[in-house]
Design an enzyme around this catalytic site. Structure first.
Site, PDB file in Angstrom:
ATOM      1  N   LYS A 282       0.795  -1.012   0.001  1.00  0.00           N
ATOM      2  CA  LYS A 282      -0.062   0.082   0.065  1.00  0.00           C
ATOM      3  C   LYS A 282       0.704   1.303   0.118  1.00  0.00           C
ATOM      4  O   LYS A 282       1.732   1.278   0.694  1.00  0.00           O
ATOM      5  CB  LYS A 282      -0.980   0.010   1.400  1.00  0.00           C
ATOM      6  CG  LYS A 282      -1.786   1.235   1.506  1.00  0.00           C
ATOM      7  CD  LYS A 282      -3.059   0.743   0.868  1.00  0.00           C
ATOM      8  CE  LYS A 282      -3.932   1.956   0.539  1.00  0.00           C
ATOM      9  NZ  LYS A 282      -3.630   2.702  -0.910  1.00  0.00           N
TER      10      LYS A 282
ATOM     11  N   GLN B 226       7.104   3.893   3.626  1.00  0.00           N
ATOM     12  CA  GLN B 226       5.613   3.694   3.760  1.00  0.00           C
ATOM     13  C   GLN B 226       5.590   2.261   4.784  1.00  0.00           C
ATOM     14  O   GLN B 226       4.536   2.111   5.308  1.00  0.00           O
ATOM     15  CB  GLN B 226       5.275   3.446   2.223  1.00  0.00           C
ATOM     16  CG  GLN B 226       3.899   3.181   2.159  1.00  0.00           C
ATOM     17  CD  GLN B 226       3.100   4.867   2.293  1.00  0.00           C
ATOM     18  OE1 GLN B 226       3.603   5.567   1.446  1.00  0.00           O
ATOM     19  NE2 GLN B 226       2.091   4.913   3.014  1.00  0.00           N
TER      20      GLN B 226
ATOM     21  N   LYS C  92       5.432   3.680   8.250  1.00  0.00           N
ATOM     22  CA  LYS C  92       4.035   4.492   8.543  1.00  0.00           C
ATOM     23  C   LYS C  92       3.126   3.512   8.473  1.00  0.00           C
ATOM     24  O   LYS C  92       2.250   3.817   9.298  1.00  0.00           O
ATOM     25  CB  LYS C  92       4.258   5.485   7.120  1.00  0.00           C
ATOM     26  CG  LYS C  92       2.977   6.362   7.196  1.00  0.00           C
ATOM     27  CD  LYS C  92       2.845   7.075   5.765  1.00  0.00           C
ATOM     28  CE  LYS C  92       4.157   7.561   5.500  1.00  0.00           C
ATOM     29  NZ  LYS C  92       4.033   8.664   4.433  1.00  0.00           N
TER      30      LYS C  92
ATOM     31  N   LYS D  82       5.415   1.605  -3.240  1.00  0.00           N
ATOM     32  CA  LYS D  82       5.395   3.103  -3.800  1.00  0.00           C
ATOM     33  C   LYS D  82       5.631   3.089  -5.234  1.00  0.00           C
ATOM     34  O   LYS D  82       6.214   1.988  -5.609  1.00  0.00           O
ATOM     35  CB  LYS D  82       6.440   4.150  -3.307  1.00  0.00           C
ATOM     36  CG  LYS D  82       6.248   5.500  -3.176  1.00  0.00           C
ATOM     37  CD  LYS D  82       5.134   5.849  -2.217  1.00  0.00           C
ATOM     38  CE  LYS D  82       4.931   7.331  -2.560  1.00  0.00           C
ATOM     39  NZ  LYS D  82       4.050   8.184  -1.552  1.00  0.00           N
TER      40      LYS D  82
ATOM     41  N   GLY E 203      -3.032   8.022  -4.109  1.00  0.00           N
ATOM     42  CA  GLY E 203      -2.168   9.245  -4.916  1.00  0.00           C
ATOM     43  C   GLY E 203      -0.719   9.991  -4.094  1.00  0.00           C
ATOM     44  O   GLY E 203      -0.669   9.331  -3.119  1.00  0.00           O
ATOM     45  N   ASP E 204      -0.279  10.865  -4.572  1.00  0.00           N
ATOM     46  CA  ASP E 204       0.827  11.391  -3.941  1.00  0.00           C
ATOM     47  C   ASP E 204       0.985  12.706  -4.741  1.00  0.00           C
ATOM     48  O   ASP E 204       0.051  13.170  -5.654  1.00  0.00           O
ATOM     49  CB  ASP E 204       1.904  10.401  -4.026  1.00  0.00           C
ATOM     50  CG  ASP E 204       3.183  10.930  -3.177  1.00  0.00           C
ATOM     51  OD1 ASP E 204       3.025  10.941  -1.899  1.00  0.00           O
ATOM     52  OD2 ASP E 204       4.331  11.489  -3.676  1.00  0.00           O
TER      53      ASP E 204
ATOM     54  N   THR F 208      -4.595  13.501   5.196  1.00  0.00           N
ATOM     55  CA  THR F 208      -3.168  13.781   5.437  1.00  0.00           C
ATOM     56  C   THR F 208      -2.958  14.950   6.205  1.00  0.00           C
ATOM     57  O   THR F 208      -2.368  15.227   7.287  1.00  0.00           O
ATOM     58  CB  THR F 208      -2.241  13.874   4.050  1.00  0.00           C
ATOM     59  OG1 THR F 208      -2.618  12.803   3.434  1.00  0.00           O
ATOM     60  CG2 THR F 208      -0.671  13.581   4.632  1.00  0.00           C
TER      61      THR F 208
ATOM     62  N   ASN G 272      -2.477  19.080  -2.007  1.00  0.00           N
ATOM     63  CA  ASN G 272      -3.441  18.593  -1.286  1.00  0.00           C
ATOM     64  C   ASN G 272      -3.060  18.558   0.421  1.00  0.00           C
ATOM     65  O   ASN G 272      -3.853  18.845   1.124  1.00  0.00           O
ATOM     66  CB  ASN G 272      -3.545  16.957  -1.788  1.00  0.00           C
ATOM     67  CG  ASN G 272      -4.586  16.277  -0.668  1.00  0.00           C
ATOM     68  OD1 ASN G 272      -4.016  15.453  -0.024  1.00  0.00           O
ATOM     69  ND2 ASN G 272      -5.665  16.364  -0.782  1.00  0.00           N
TER      70      ASN G 272
ATOM     71  N   SER H 279      -6.856   5.844   3.797  1.00  0.00           N
ATOM     72  CA  SER H 279      -6.996   4.903   2.756  1.00  0.00           C
ATOM     73  C   SER H 279      -7.206   3.561   3.108  1.00  0.00           C
ATOM     74  O   SER H 279      -8.422   2.723   2.395  1.00  0.00           O
ATOM     75  CB  SER H 279      -5.744   4.776   1.901  1.00  0.00           C
ATOM     76  OG  SER H 279      -5.642   5.786   1.096  1.00  0.00           O
TER      77      SER H 279
HETATM   78  P1  NDP Z   1       0.517  17.865  -4.461  1.00  0.00           P
HETATM   79  O1  NDP Z   1       1.039  17.308  -5.852  1.00  0.00           O
HETATM   80  O2  NDP Z   1      -0.738  17.962  -4.254  1.00  0.00           O
HETATM   81  O3  NDP Z   1       1.415  19.009  -4.015  1.00  0.00           O
HETATM   82  C1  NDP Z   1       2.799  19.095  -3.881  1.00  0.00           C
HETATM   83  C2  NDP Z   1       3.169  20.534  -3.549  1.00  0.00           C
HETATM   84  O4  NDP Z   1       4.418  20.535  -3.168  1.00  0.00           O
HETATM   85  C3  NDP Z   1       2.898  21.515  -4.618  1.00  0.00           C
HETATM   86  O5  NDP Z   1       2.784  22.827  -4.014  1.00  0.00           O
HETATM   87  C4  NDP Z   1       4.282  21.638  -5.371  1.00  0.00           C
HETATM   88  O6  NDP Z   1       4.539  22.638  -6.061  1.00  0.00           O
HETATM   89  C5  NDP Z   1       5.075  21.552  -4.124  1.00  0.00           C
HETATM   90  N1  NDP Z   1       6.418  21.160  -4.538  1.00  0.00           N
HETATM   91  C6  NDP Z   1       6.783  19.921  -5.286  1.00  0.00           C
HETATM   92  N2  NDP Z   1       8.092  19.935  -5.747  1.00  0.00           N
HETATM   93  C7  NDP Z   1       8.473  21.098  -4.837  1.00  0.00           C
HETATM   94  C8  NDP Z   1      10.002  21.503  -4.889  1.00  0.00           C
HETATM   95  N3  NDP Z   1      10.788  20.718  -5.416  1.00  0.00           N
HETATM   96  N4  NDP Z   1      10.179  22.590  -4.003  1.00  0.00           N
HETATM   97  C9  NDP Z   1       9.061  23.493  -3.684  1.00  0.00           C
HETATM   98  N5  NDP Z   1       7.732  22.825  -3.768  1.00  0.00           N
HETATM   99  C10 NDP Z   1       7.520  21.670  -4.291  1.00  0.00           C
HETATM  100  O7  NDP Z   1       1.306  16.641  -3.302  1.00  0.00           O
HETATM  101  P2  NDP Z   1       0.764  16.290  -2.034  1.00  0.00           P
HETATM  102  O8  NDP Z   1       0.217  17.557  -1.295  1.00  0.00           O
HETATM  103  O9  NDP Z   1      -0.269  15.130  -2.177  1.00  0.00           O
HETATM  104  O10 NDP Z   1       2.166  15.785  -1.287  1.00  0.00           O
HETATM  105  C11 NDP Z   1       2.942  16.533  -0.827  1.00  0.00           C
HETATM  106  C12 NDP Z   1       3.805  15.965   0.015  1.00  0.00           C
HETATM  107  O11 NDP Z   1       3.200  15.193   1.233  1.00  0.00           O
HETATM  108  C13 NDP Z   1       4.743  14.872  -0.577  1.00  0.00           C
HETATM  109  O12 NDP Z   1       6.131  14.685   0.138  1.00  0.00           O
HETATM  110  C14 NDP Z   1       3.767  13.463  -0.396  1.00  0.00           C
HETATM  111  O13 NDP Z   1       4.893  12.408  -0.613  1.00  0.00           O
HETATM  112  C15 NDP Z   1       3.457  13.857   1.150  1.00  0.00           C
HETATM  113  N6  NDP Z   1       2.257  12.858   1.518  1.00  0.00           N
HETATM  114  C16 NDP Z   1       1.089  12.964   0.875  1.00  0.00           C
HETATM  115  C17 NDP Z   1       0.115  12.366   1.104  1.00  0.00           C
HETATM  116  C18 NDP Z   1      -1.125  12.157   0.485  1.00  0.00           C
HETATM  117  O14 NDP Z   1      -2.075  11.890   0.944  1.00  0.00           O
HETATM  118  N7  NDP Z   1      -1.289  13.098  -0.890  1.00  0.00           N
HETATM  119  C19 NDP Z   1       0.165  11.274   2.216  1.00  0.00           C
HETATM  120  C20 NDP Z   1       1.450  11.279   3.039  1.00  0.00           C
HETATM  121  C21 NDP Z   1       2.459  12.108   2.297  1.00  0.00           C
HETATM  122  P3  NDP Z   1       4.549  22.952  -7.819  1.00  0.00           P
HETATM  123  O15 NDP Z   1       3.181  22.724  -8.206  1.00  0.00           O
HETATM  124  O16 NDP Z   1       5.168  23.926  -8.091  1.00  0.00           O
HETATM  125  O17 NDP Z   1       5.486  21.549  -8.032  1.00  0.00           O
END
Ligand code: NDP
Length: 447
Positions: free
Chosen positions: A92, A113, A116, A128, A167-168, A211, A243, A379
Site C-alpha cells: 500500500k 511507507q 508508516k 510506492k 495518490g501522491d 493527510t 493536497n 485509505s
Molecule cells: P501535491 O502534488 O498535491 O502538491 C505538492 C506541492 O509541493 C505543490 O505545491 C508543489 O509545487 C510543491 N512542490 C513539489 N516539488 C517542490 C519542490 N521541489 N520545491 C518546492 N515545492 C515543491 O502533493 P501532495 O500535497 O499530495 O504531497 C505533498 C507531500 O506530502 C509529498 O512529500 C507526499 O509524498 C506527501 N504525502 C502525501 C500524502 C497524500 O495523501 N497526498 C500522504 C502522505 C504524504 P509545484 O506545483 O510548483 O510543483
C-alpha cells in the site's frame, strides 16, 4: 554513526552497492540509528536476517508508458511500482507523477511507507510507485491518456488483496479517477484496487482531507501531551500548496492558529493577516494556477520567488511540499526565530542534519512517517468500507482518523520512553513500527 556491527555492516554494504541512491540511504540510516537498542535486545533479528531483507524490496517493476499528446506525437515515460514489504498486509502506498521520480526516490518512499503503515495499526504492507511524467501544463485529455497508458501495464500487478496504490505528488482525485476507470475496464471488475477514489464510486469521505487534518491532529496531541499546549493562538508556516498543505491549513485554522505562508516550487507567499484559504482553493483546486496569483487579490501579502518559507518566524512549522525542503540552514533560522514544533506533512522534507539540530535544541520534531500517516490510514478505512460495500459518513471517518493519530502519538512516545529515548518521536516511531513488522516477518519464516 551506527554502533552495532550488524546494522553498520548492512548499511555500509548498501552504501557501497548503491551510492547514488541518496534519499534511500538517508532513510535507511535514520531507521537503523533509531532501532539499535532493539537489535541489542533481540538477537533473533540478526539470526533471521531481518535488516538485509527489509532494505531489499520484495519486487521492483519498471515499464514503458507510451501515449499520444494533443499534437498526436508519441510521448514516452517510465513507470514504476516498488512492492517493498507485505509482512502485515497488501502493498500500500501512493503513485507520484513528477519529473524527479526515479528508483532512489521511490525506494526511499516505499521504505518509509512500510513503517508508516505499521504505525497506523491497520493491516497494510508498504509500496510506492509513479512515473517521471510531468503533469504541469498538460491538458485534461493528455492527463487522461497518460493515466490510461500507465494503468494498462500497472493493472497486471495490483489488486485489492495484492497491492493497492493511492495518490501522491501530481496524483489527485482526477488522476485516480482515470486510473480506476482503466483498471475497471481491463480487469472487468469493480474492486478496491486503488484508494482516493470519488465518494460516489468506492471512495471514502475525508480521504482528500486526511493527510493534512491528520498532521494537525498529531501535532495537537503531542503539544498537549508534552506541554499541555495546543494550536490555539500559534503562528504557523506551511510549505507547499497541494493536497496536504491546503488541508493542513484548513485544520490548523480550525484549531485556532494563524497560518501565514504557503509555497510552490517557484516561491512562497506571506500573508501577515493569515492565509485566506477560500482564495487558495480557487487558485489551486479550481483554476490549477500558481500560488503567486494570491497576491493579485491580497495586496497586503507578499510573494518571494526562489525562497523558502522557513525565513518567516513561527511557533509551528509544517513542511508539506516535498523531500529535502528543510535543510540545516533552514533549521538554524527556525530555531533562532523560536520555533517550538516541526511537523512533517511531506515525506522526508528534513535532512538528517536538520533533524539532529532541531532535536538538540528541544524542538518537538514530528517525523513524517508518524505525522502524515493520516492519508494512508483513511485509505485503509476506504478499503474496509469497500469490502463491506458500506460507506461511512464524513464524521465517522474523521473520528476514526483522530483516534488513529492519537494512537500513533501514543505508540511512538511509549516506544521512545521504553528504550530510554525520552520523548523522541522519531526514535519512538521507528522502534514501534520496526518491532511490529519484524515480529510478523519472523513469524512468517524466511522468504
Ligand atoms: P501535491 O502534488 O498535491 O502538491 C505538492 C506541492 O509541493 C505543490 O505545491 C508543489 O509545487 C510543491 N512542490 C513539489 N516539488 C517542490 C519542490 N521541489 N520545491 C518546492 N515545492 C515543491 O502533493 P501532495 O500535497 O499530495 O504531497 C505533498 C507531500 O506530502 C509529498 O512529500 C507526499 O509524498 C506527501 N504525502 C502525501 C500524502 C497524500 O495523501 N497526498 C500522504 C502522505 C504524504 P509545484 O506545483 O510548483 O510543483
Amino acid at each position: 554513526m551506527l554502533k552495532t556491527k550488524y546494522a553498520r555492516k548492512h548499511y555500509e554494504d548498501l552504501a557501497n552497492r548503491l551510492p547514488w541512491q541518496k534519499e534511500f540511504l538517508q532513510s535507511v540510516l535514520e531507521v537503523f540509528q533509531s532501532i539499535e537498542p532493539v537489535l541489542e535486545e533481540q538477537p533473533e533479528i540478526e539470526q533471521n536476517g531481518i535488516l538485509q531483507r527489509m532494505i531489499e524490496p520484495d519486487r521492483q517493476i519498471q515499464f514503458r508508458v507510451a501515449w499520444l499528446d494533443d499534437a498526436e506525437k508519441v510521448q514516452i515515460n517510465t513507470g514504476y511500482r516498488l512492492e517493498f514489504n507485505s509482512a502485515i498486509g497488501p502493498y500500500k502506498g501512493g503513485l507520484r507523477f513528477h519529473p524527479s521520480v526515479n528508483q532512489s526516490i521511490l525506494k526511499f518512499l516505499g521504505f518509509e511507507q512500510v513503517f508508516k503503515n505499521a504505525l497506523t495499526g491497520l493491516w497494510l504492507g508498504g509500496g510506492k510507485g509513479g512515473s517521471n511524467f510531468d503533469p504541469h501544463g498538460r491538458s485534461n485529455s493528455e492527463i487522461m491518456r497518460f493515466c490510461q497508458a500507465f494503468m494498462t501495464e500497472l493493472y497486471h500487478h495490483i489488486g485489492q488483496n495484492k497491492d493497492v496504490p493511492a495518490g501522491d505528488i501530481g496524483v489527485g482525485a482526477r488522476e485516480i479517477g482515470y486510473m480506476f476507470g482503466q483498471y475497471k475496464r481491463l480487469a472487468n471488475e469493480f474492486t478496491g484496487a486503488l484508494t482516493g477514489k470519488g465518494v460516489d464510486f468506492g471512495g471514502s469521505y475525508g480521504r482528500t482531507e486526511a493527510t493534512g487534518y491528520g498532521l494537525c491532529y498529531f501535532v495537537e496531541e503531542v503539544l498537549n501531551k508534552l506541554h499541555g499546549d495546543s494550536f490555539a493562538g500559534k503562528t504557523v508556516t506551511v510549505s507547499g500548496s497541494g493536497n496536504v498543505a491546503i488541508f493542513a491549513v484548513e485544520k490548523a485554522q480550525a484549531l485556532g492558529a494563524k497560518v501565514v505562508t504557503l509555497s510552490d516550487s517557484s516561491g512562497f507567499v506571506y500573508d501577515p493577516n493569515g492565509i485566506d484559504l477560500a482564495e487558495v482553493k480557487q487558485i489551486k483546486l479550481i483554476r490549477r494556477g500558481r500560488i503567486s496569483e494570491y497576491v493579485d487579490t491580497h495586496p497586503k501579502a507578499t510573494y518571494k520567488a526562489d525562497a523558502r518559507v522557513w525565513e518567516i518566524p513561527c511557533d509551528i512549522a509544517l513542511p508539506c511540499a516535498t523531500q529535502g525542503e528543510l535543510e540545516i540552514e533552514d533549521a538554524k533560522t527556525l530555531i533562532s526565530n523560536g520555533v517550538k514544533v516541526v511537523g512533517e506533512g511531506a515525506n522526508g522534507p528534513s535532512s538528517l542534519e536538520a533533524i539532529d539540530l532541531l532535536r538538540d535544541n528541544d524542538v518537538i520534531f514530528c517525523p513524517g512517517k508518524a505525522a502524515n500517516a493520516g492519508g494512508v490510514a483513511v485509505s485503509g478505512l476506504e478499503m474496509t468500507q469497500q469490502s463491506q460495500r458500506l460507506p461511512w459518513t464524513f464524521n465517522e471517518v474523521d473520528e476514526r482518523l483522530q483516534r488513529i493519530m492519537r494512537e500513533i502519538a501514543e505508540r511512538s512516545l511509549t516506544a521512545a520512553q521504553t528504550y530510554n529515548r525520552g520523548n523522541d518521536l522519531l526514535d519512538g516511531a521507528n522502534i514501534a513500527s520496526f518491532k511490529r513488522v519484524t515480529g510478523a516477518m519472523i513469524a512468517q519464516g524466511v522468504y
